[in-house]
Design an enzyme around this catalytic site. Structure first.
Site, PDB file in Angstrom:
ATOM      1  N   HIS A 154      28.080   9.855  21.318  1.00 35.46           N
ATOM      2  CA  HIS A 154      26.794   9.146  21.356  1.00 35.46           C
ATOM      3  C   HIS A 154      25.943   9.702  22.491  1.00 35.46           C
ATOM      4  O   HIS A 154      26.132   9.354  23.652  1.00 35.46           O
ATOM      5  CB  HIS A 154      26.983   7.634  21.517  1.00 35.46           C
TER       6      HIS A 154
ATOM      7  N   HIS B 164      20.405   7.844  18.611  1.00 34.19           N
ATOM      8  CA  HIS B 164      21.616   8.666  18.678  1.00 34.19           C
ATOM      9  C   HIS B 164      21.134  10.037  18.204  1.00 34.19           C
ATOM     10  O   HIS B 164      20.632  10.165  17.087  1.00 34.19           O
ATOM     11  CB  HIS B 164      22.698   8.080  17.758  1.00 34.19           C
TER      12      HIS B 164
ATOM     13  N   ASP C 210      19.731  12.364   4.685  1.00 35.52           N
ATOM     14  CA  ASP C 210      18.840  11.304   5.148  1.00 35.52           C
ATOM     15  C   ASP C 210      18.627  10.299   4.012  1.00 35.52           C
ATOM     16  O   ASP C 210      18.400  10.675   2.861  1.00 35.52           O
ATOM     17  CB  ASP C 210      17.496  11.897   5.599  1.00 35.52           C
TER      18      ASP C 210
ATOM     19  N   HIS D  86      19.963  13.372  16.737  1.00 35.25           N
ATOM     20  CA  HIS D  86      20.133  13.963  15.412  1.00 35.25           C
ATOM     21  C   HIS D  86      19.052  14.998  15.209  1.00 35.25           C
ATOM     22  O   HIS D  86      17.934  14.833  15.683  1.00 35.25           O
ATOM     23  CB  HIS D  86      20.068  12.893  14.316  1.00 35.25           C
TER      24      HIS D  86
ATOM     25  N   ASN E 175      13.156  14.480  16.919  1.00 35.69           N
ATOM     26  CA  ASN E 175      12.250  13.563  17.603  1.00 35.69           C
ATOM     27  C   ASN E 175      12.960  13.037  18.848  1.00 35.69           C
ATOM     28  O   ASN E 175      14.043  12.454  18.744  1.00 35.69           O
ATOM     29  CB  ASN E 175      11.875  12.400  16.677  1.00 35.69           C
TER      30      ASN E 175
ATOM     31  N   GLY F  25       8.372   9.640  17.849  1.00 37.19           N
ATOM     32  CA  GLY F  25       8.770   9.193  16.517  1.00 37.19           C
ATOM     33  C   GLY F  25      10.253   8.943  16.343  1.00 37.19           C
ATOM     34  O   GLY F  25      10.713   8.724  15.224  1.00 37.19           O
TER      35      GLY F  25
HETATM   36  P1  AMP Z   1      14.124   9.641  13.654  1.00 35.24           P
HETATM   37  O1  AMP Z   1      12.730   9.156  13.417  1.00 35.24           O
HETATM   38  O2  AMP Z   1      14.172  11.093  14.036  1.00 35.24           O
HETATM   39  O3  AMP Z   1      14.895   8.757  14.612  1.00 35.24           O
HETATM   40  O4  AMP Z   1      14.816   9.607  12.254  1.00 35.24           O
HETATM   41  C1  AMP Z   1      15.816   8.726  11.875  1.00 35.24           C
HETATM   42  C2  AMP Z   1      16.165   9.091  10.477  1.00 35.24           C
HETATM   43  O5  AMP Z   1      17.377   8.441  10.127  1.00 35.24           O
HETATM   44  C3  AMP Z   1      15.118   8.681   9.440  1.00 35.24           C
HETATM   45  O6  AMP Z   1      14.664   9.841   8.741  1.00 35.24           O
HETATM   46  C4  AMP Z   1      15.882   7.711   8.532  1.00 35.24           C
HETATM   47  O7  AMP Z   1      15.501   7.822   7.182  1.00 35.24           O
HETATM   48  C5  AMP Z   1      17.314   8.106   8.763  1.00 35.24           C
HETATM   49  N1  AMP Z   1      18.301   7.063   8.547  1.00 35.24           N
HETATM   50  C6  AMP Z   1      18.290   5.815   9.058  1.00 35.24           C
HETATM   51  N2  AMP Z   1      19.381   5.134   8.660  1.00 35.24           N
HETATM   52  C7  AMP Z   1      20.101   5.978   7.891  1.00 35.24           C
HETATM   53  C8  AMP Z   1      21.328   5.868   7.186  1.00 35.24           C
HETATM   54  N3  AMP Z   1      22.050   4.742   7.192  1.00 35.24           N
HETATM   55  N4  AMP Z   1      21.778   6.937   6.491  1.00 35.24           N
HETATM   56  C9  AMP Z   1      21.045   8.076   6.467  1.00 35.24           C
HETATM   57  N5  AMP Z   1      19.885   8.255   7.129  1.00 35.24           N
HETATM   58  C10 AMP Z   1      19.421   7.214   7.815  1.00 35.24           C
HETATM   59 ZN    ZN Z   2      25.579   6.260  18.451  1.00 38.21          ZN
END
Ligand code: AMP
Ligand code: ZN
Length: 111
Positions: free
Chosen positions: A46, A96, A30, A98, A85, A91
């Site tokens: 996706h 996509h 992250d 994760h 989330n 949140g």
């Molecule tokens: P969420 O709130 O579960 O959608 O979390 C999205 C996560 O993606 C956050 O913890 C961000 O810090 C992380 N994130 C966003 N862009 C990137 C990126 N380019 N590389 C790595 N992590 C990312």
């Molecule tokens: Zn995607």
């Protein structure tokens, strides 16, 4: 999806700090870590989130869980939290799917 940041990472069009990759998933650090270890486990397909998965994703979901278990052992990260989330109200910022893997000084208040 062309406007999806994680699809761009999967396609190699955006950099990431990669931990693991196979034909179904990519795992990377992250960019804004909330713990000593903070990985994102991302399917290459996706899928928006768990609200959108179908029966056809059963094996992918199992693969994601097994990937976490294996990587956590390999990297000896100790106890860890897996968090997801699902929806803006929970949140989710990147739409996509994760799963967050957090270990070591986990800040549970700000995920
Ligand atoms: P969420 O709130 O579960 O959608 O979390 C999205 C996560 O993606 C956050 O913890 C961000 O810090 C992380 N994130 C966003 N862009 C990137 C990126 N380019 N590389 C790595 N992590 C990312
Ligand atoms: Zn995607």
């Amino acid at each position: 999806m062309s406007d999806c940041i994680f699809c761009k990472i999967i396609a190699g069009d955006m950099p990431c700090d990669k931990v693991f990759e196979d034909e179904q998933v990519i795992v990377f650090k992250d960019i804004n870590p909330k713990a000593k270890t903070h990985w994102l486990v991302v399917p290459k397909e996706h899928v928006v989130n768990l609200q959108e998965v179908e029966d056809s994703h059963q094996s992918l979901l199992g693969h994601m869980a097994l990937t976490i278990s294996r990587l956590a052992r390999q990297h000896e990260i100790g106890d860890y939290r897996v968090a997801s989330n699902n929806g803006a109200g929970a949140g989710q910022i990147v739409f996509h799917m994760h799963w967050h893997v957090l270990s070591g000084a986990v800040d549970i208040s700000t995920l």
